[in-house]
Scaffold this active site. Structure first.
Site, PDB file in Angstrom:
ATOM      1  N   ASN A 142      35.839  36.983  44.377  1.00 30.99           N
ATOM      2  CA  ASN A 142      34.984  36.756  45.630  1.00 30.99           C
ATOM      3  C   ASN A 142      35.156  37.870  46.633  1.00 30.99           C
ATOM      4  OD1 ASN A 142      37.770  36.668  46.558  1.00 30.99           O
ATOM      5  ND2 ASN A 142      37.512  34.681  47.561  1.00 30.99           N
ATOM      6  N   GLY A 202      39.440  42.149  46.577  1.00 31.95           N
ATOM      7  CA  GLY A 202      38.950  43.357  45.460  1.00 31.95           C
ATOM      8  C   GLY A 202      37.717  43.940  46.002  1.00 31.95           C
ATOM      9  N   TYR A 254      52.657  32.982  48.407  1.00 29.67           N
ATOM     10  CA  TYR A 254      52.423  33.604  47.318  1.00 29.67           C
ATOM     11  C   TYR A 254      53.515  33.201  46.560  1.00 29.67           C
ATOM     12  CZ  TYR A 254      51.745  37.557  44.089  1.00 29.67           C
ATOM     13  OH  TYR A 254      51.744  38.308  43.150  1.00 29.67           O
ATOM     14  N   TYR A 299      48.475  22.319  31.126  1.00 31.84           N
ATOM     15  CA  TYR A 299      47.358  22.377  30.144  1.00 31.84           C
ATOM     16  C   TYR A 299      47.807  22.551  28.786  1.00 31.84           C
ATOM     17  CZ  TYR A 299      43.796  21.427  33.431  1.00 31.84           C
ATOM     18  OH  TYR A 299      42.671  21.050  34.367  1.00 31.84           O
ATOM     19  N   THR A 313      53.804  47.242  40.214  1.00 31.20           N
ATOM     20  CA  THR A 313      52.909  47.923  39.400  1.00 31.20           C
ATOM     21  C   THR A 313      52.086  48.997  40.629  1.00 31.20           C
ATOM     22  OG1 THR A 313      52.544  46.182  37.772  1.00 31.20           O
ATOM     23  CG2 THR A 313      51.011  48.071  37.629  1.00 31.20           C
TER      24      THR A 313
END
Length: 318
Positions: free
Chosen positions: A32, A36, A144, A158, A174
């Protein structure tokens, strides 16, 4: 295989997309764009095996059959999840559920990007996957931390209740090209400050530790895990422990900057130690990082210098 990558326009999502395409797959990227950037995917505009859909995965979606789902959609930096707290909780819950529903519908495998933040400010060092963590569930970082902890519980549900073939990677710090320049993370902060000639901001006395994994190593570990039968969390990070002060000095060395190091008070709930035990990753799929911090910083310099050039150009136009 046609593979779905949520958060494909983000730092890790875009590198993962590149690696999957390099393996010969087709990739459907969904993002969305709240954190990003399409610039991270611009080199793929003529790639026929890549599709992109701008969509918020907190809203149910279905873009057709896929064989694998890599769920990487979430604000991940302190700057972003502090600004987008409710959205971060939503993508960890509703967004993850909607991505799982896609995997369930098509019988696809599923890999979720979890985080070392599940360990909080750990009592156990280094951190092994069976450690349950020491997390403040209502602190400023909780939007978060708890989003990721809930998503792990949802994914295991699941797997257990619906038989979805799920995988959980706990990602440690990272860095590399495409990391947002002002995202509040250690490497981007230090490198941009050094390149601008600003003071490097160290919180506390700089004695707190982190592990820094170069992006190519991280992606290799993620892909390694994706091909296993392991459903419980797996650490993928660099087991070499650096103090924040050592990291700052390494950045000054690599950049050649004359910047000073200055000290500020520690933020609330900032973890004092972070070091993964990667025995499980080594045993399961023979993974360990190859790129040391100084080499990784040098590999990242051109990208961060381009960020500075763009920043300077924007200031001149303003």
């Amino acid at each position: 295989m046609r593979i779905l990558v949520t958060g494909a326009a983000g730092f890790l999502g875009s590198h993962l997309t590149d690696a999957l395409l390099a393996e010969g797959h087709s990739v459907l990227g969904v993002d969305n764009l709240c954190t990003g950037s399409l610039a991270n995917l611009s080199h793929l505009k003529h790639e026929s095996r890549f599709e992109f859909a701008e969509h918020d995965i907190c809203t149910p979606f279905d873009f057709g059959r896929v064989g694998y789902v890599f769920n990487f959609a979430s604000p991940a930096s302190p700057v972003d999840y502090s600004r987008l707290g409710p959205e971060t909780l939503a993508v960890g819950s509703d967004g993850t559920k909607n991505a799982l529903e896609v995997a369930k519908k098509y019988g696809a495998k599923f890999l979720h990007a979890s985080t070392s933040e599940c360990y909080g400010d750990p009592d156990v060092h280094p951190q092994t996957e069976d450690y349950w963590g020491h997390v403040n569930p209502i602190g400023p970082r909780s939007v978060y931390d708890e989003a990721k902890r809930f998503s792990e519980a949802l994914i295991m549900a699941y797997y257990r209740y619906y038989g979805v073939d799920t995988h959980l990677v706990r990602i440690f710090n990272t860095y590399g090209p495409r990391l947002q320049k002002n995202d509040g993370r250690v490497i981007s902060n230090f490198v941009m400050q050094a390149l601008r000639g600003e003071d490097l901001t160290v919180y506390g006395d700089g004695g707190q530790t982190r592990s820094f994994c170069y992006v190519s190593d991280e992606v290799a570990g993620i892909l390694g895990l994706s091909g296993t039968d392991e459903h419980l969390p797996v650490n993928v990070g660099n087991p070499h422990e650096w103090t924040i002060l050592e990291c700052a000095k390494a950045v000054l060395k690599v950049t050649g900057s004359a910047s000073r190091i200055v000290y500020h008070p520690l933020p609330e709930d900032d973890p004092m130690q972070r070091q993964p035990d990667i025995t499980k990753a080594k045993t399961l799929f023979g993974w360990e990082p190859k790129v040391d911090l100084e080499t990784g910083l040098r590999l990242s310099l051109e990208y961060f210098r381009s960020c500075l050039t763009e920043e300077t150009a924007d200031l001149k136009m303003a």
